[in-house]
Design a protein around this motif. Structure first.
Motif, PDB file in Angstrom:
ATOM      1  N   LEU A  20      16.797  -7.094  57.417  1.00 56.58           N
ATOM      2  CA  LEU A  20      17.910  -7.417  56.508  1.00 56.58           C
ATOM      3  C   LEU A  20      17.524  -7.094  55.069  1.00 56.58           C
ATOM      4  O   LEU A  20      18.287  -6.454  54.334  1.00 56.58           O
ATOM      5  N   VAL A  21      16.334  -7.534  54.676  1.00 53.91           N
ATOM      6  CA  VAL A  21      15.896  -7.342  53.289  1.00 53.91           C
ATOM      7  C   VAL A  21      15.630  -5.874  52.987  1.00 53.91           C
ATOM      8  O   VAL A  21      16.108  -5.336  51.968  1.00 53.91           O
ATOM      9  N   ILE A  26      17.807  -4.256  50.208  1.00 55.63           N
ATOM     10  CA  ILE A  26      16.957  -3.349  49.420  1.00 55.63           C
ATOM     11  C   ILE A  26      16.852  -3.869  47.985  1.00 55.63           C
ATOM     12  O   ILE A  26      17.369  -3.260  47.033  1.00 55.63           O
ATOM     13  N   PRO A  27      16.173  -4.986  47.794  1.00 50.36           N
ATOM     14  CA  PRO A  27      16.141  -5.612  46.473  1.00 50.36           C
ATOM     15  C   PRO A  27      15.264  -4.871  45.484  1.00 50.36           C
ATOM     16  O   PRO A  27      14.318  -4.158  45.855  1.00 50.36           O
ATOM     17  N   ASP A  30      14.602  -6.860  39.663  1.00 51.80           N
ATOM     18  CA  ASP A  30      15.583  -7.460  38.754  1.00 51.80           C
ATOM     19  C   ASP A  30      16.514  -8.421  39.488  1.00 51.80           C
ATOM     20  O   ASP A  30      17.239  -9.191  38.853  1.00 51.80           O
ATOM     21  N   ASP A  31      16.508  -8.357  40.817  1.00 53.65           N
ATOM     22  CA  ASP A  31      17.378  -9.219  41.615  1.00 53.65           C
ATOM     23  C   ASP A  31      16.763 -10.603  41.788  1.00 53.65           C
ATOM     24  O   ASP A  31      15.542 -10.782  41.673  1.00 53.65           O
ATOM     25  N   GLN A  32      17.623 -11.560  42.079  1.00 54.07           N
ATOM     26  CA  GLN A  32      17.190 -12.910  42.439  1.00 54.07           C
ATOM     27  C   GLN A  32      17.590 -13.165  43.884  1.00 54.07           C
ATOM     28  O   GLN A  32      18.765 -13.016  44.239  1.00 54.07           O
ATOM     29  N   ILE A  33      16.617 -13.542  44.709  1.00 53.80           N
ATOM     30  CA  ILE A  33      16.868 -13.760  46.133  1.00 53.80           C
ATOM     31  C   ILE A  33      16.651 -15.234  46.456  1.00 53.80           C
ATOM     32  O   ILE A  33      15.538 -15.755  46.285  1.00 53.80           O
ATOM     33  N   TYR A  34      17.703 -15.889  46.900  1.00 47.98           N
ATOM     34  CA  TYR A  34      17.645 -17.307  47.252  1.00 47.98           C
ATOM     35  C   TYR A  34      17.718 -17.458  48.780  1.00 47.98           C
ATOM     36  O   TYR A  34      18.272 -16.611  49.479  1.00 47.98           O
ATOM     37  N   PHE A  61       8.698 -10.145  43.193  1.00 46.07           N
ATOM     38  CA  PHE A  61      10.136 -10.315  43.396  1.00 46.07           C
ATOM     39  C   PHE A  61      10.517 -11.761  43.058  1.00 46.07           C
ATOM     40  O   PHE A  61       9.734 -12.692  43.276  1.00 46.07           O
ATOM     41  N   ASP A  62      11.705 -11.925  42.505  1.00 47.61           N
ATOM     42  CA  ASP A  62      12.208 -13.260  42.179  1.00 47.61           C
ATOM     43  C   ASP A  62      12.809 -13.879  43.434  1.00 47.61           C
ATOM     44  O   ASP A  62      13.960 -13.608  43.788  1.00 47.61           O
TER      45      ASP A  62
END
Length: 232
Positions: A20-21, A26-27, A30-34, A61-62
């Motif tokens: 999925l990621v 494909i983060p 700059d993205d935020q992943i919760y 990664f955030d």
């Protein structure tokens, strides 16, 4: 453009999460992943899920996971026999196997001690919610009738309802998981900008049930839904 993406209940489905990621979301850094919690239990690869999330954070990664009821049981089981029993009734054995705990030591503190301390510290440190101002991310439900609803931890971990939703401020939406829903039930709500709560738990671990067996992620600003069928 920075994206804010929330991933539903993973439940030990590492291969599905990774696909999925890396193939759908494909983060960028700059993205935020919760994550809405319930990273572990029921599925076959809980340790790998935790390793993957920890590695994403290590690589810059955030990533912002929260504590679900399964993580809460995991942590409490180390100090209270009552919680050990409750955890064992909620999929603990699958998690223990992922840590190579022998079958003979399942349901015993001796087996728990085989889990490295860093995982206990990681799960202990997780918050119960994130308040993004326009979105509130919790695992289960929330009790908005409480004077300080962020203090009602039981509701955030276990509730299958949102009490006092009419009390929520304008232009705020609650994102949660905990209660598996068929994908076809969840999708229509995403286009409703007036929706005050959105459930994104599409029952990834329940691949044998029609309509479930999907891990979902929601991009908050565009309301784009990423979906990945269980590939465990």
């Amino acid at each position: 453009m920075n994206r804010r993406i929330v991933i539903g209940d993973v439940h030990g489905c590492y291969r599905t999460l990774k696909k999925l990621v890396e193939s759908q979301i494909i983060p960028t850094k700059d993205d935020q992943i919760y994550f809405v919690g319930d990273l572990i239990d029921r599925g076959p690869r809980s340790r790998e899920v935790l390793d993957y999330i920890i590695d994403l954070k290590w690589r810059g990664f955030d990533v912002f996971p929260i504590k679900g009821n399964h993580e809460d049981l995991f942590v409490k089981a180390f100090s209270d026999e009552e919680y050990l029993l409750a955890w064992c009734q909620n999929g603990a054995e699958d998690t223990l196997r992922s840590f190579d705990v022998p079958e003979s030591k399942m349901n015993e503190y001796e087996g728990l001690r085989l889990i490295p301390e860093r995982y206990i510290q990681f799960l202990s440190s997780l918050p119960y919610y994130y308040d993004l101002k326009d979105y509130i991310i919790v695992h289960a439900g929330i009790n908005l009738t409480s004077a300080n609803f962020f203090s009602d931890i039981q509701a955030m971990l276990w509730s299958r309802e949102i009490k006092g939703l009419n009390l929520l401020g304008d232009n705020i939406c609650i994102i949660h998981g905990h209660t598996p829903m068929p994908l076809v039930t969840i999708k229509p709500n995403l286009s409703r900008r007036d929706a005050r709560s959105l459930n994104i738990d599409t029952g990834c671990v329940y691949r044998e049930l029609p309509g479930y067996g999907v891990l979902s992620a929601l991009e908050l600003d565009s309301r784009k839904l990423f979906v990945q069928e269980n590939v465990e």
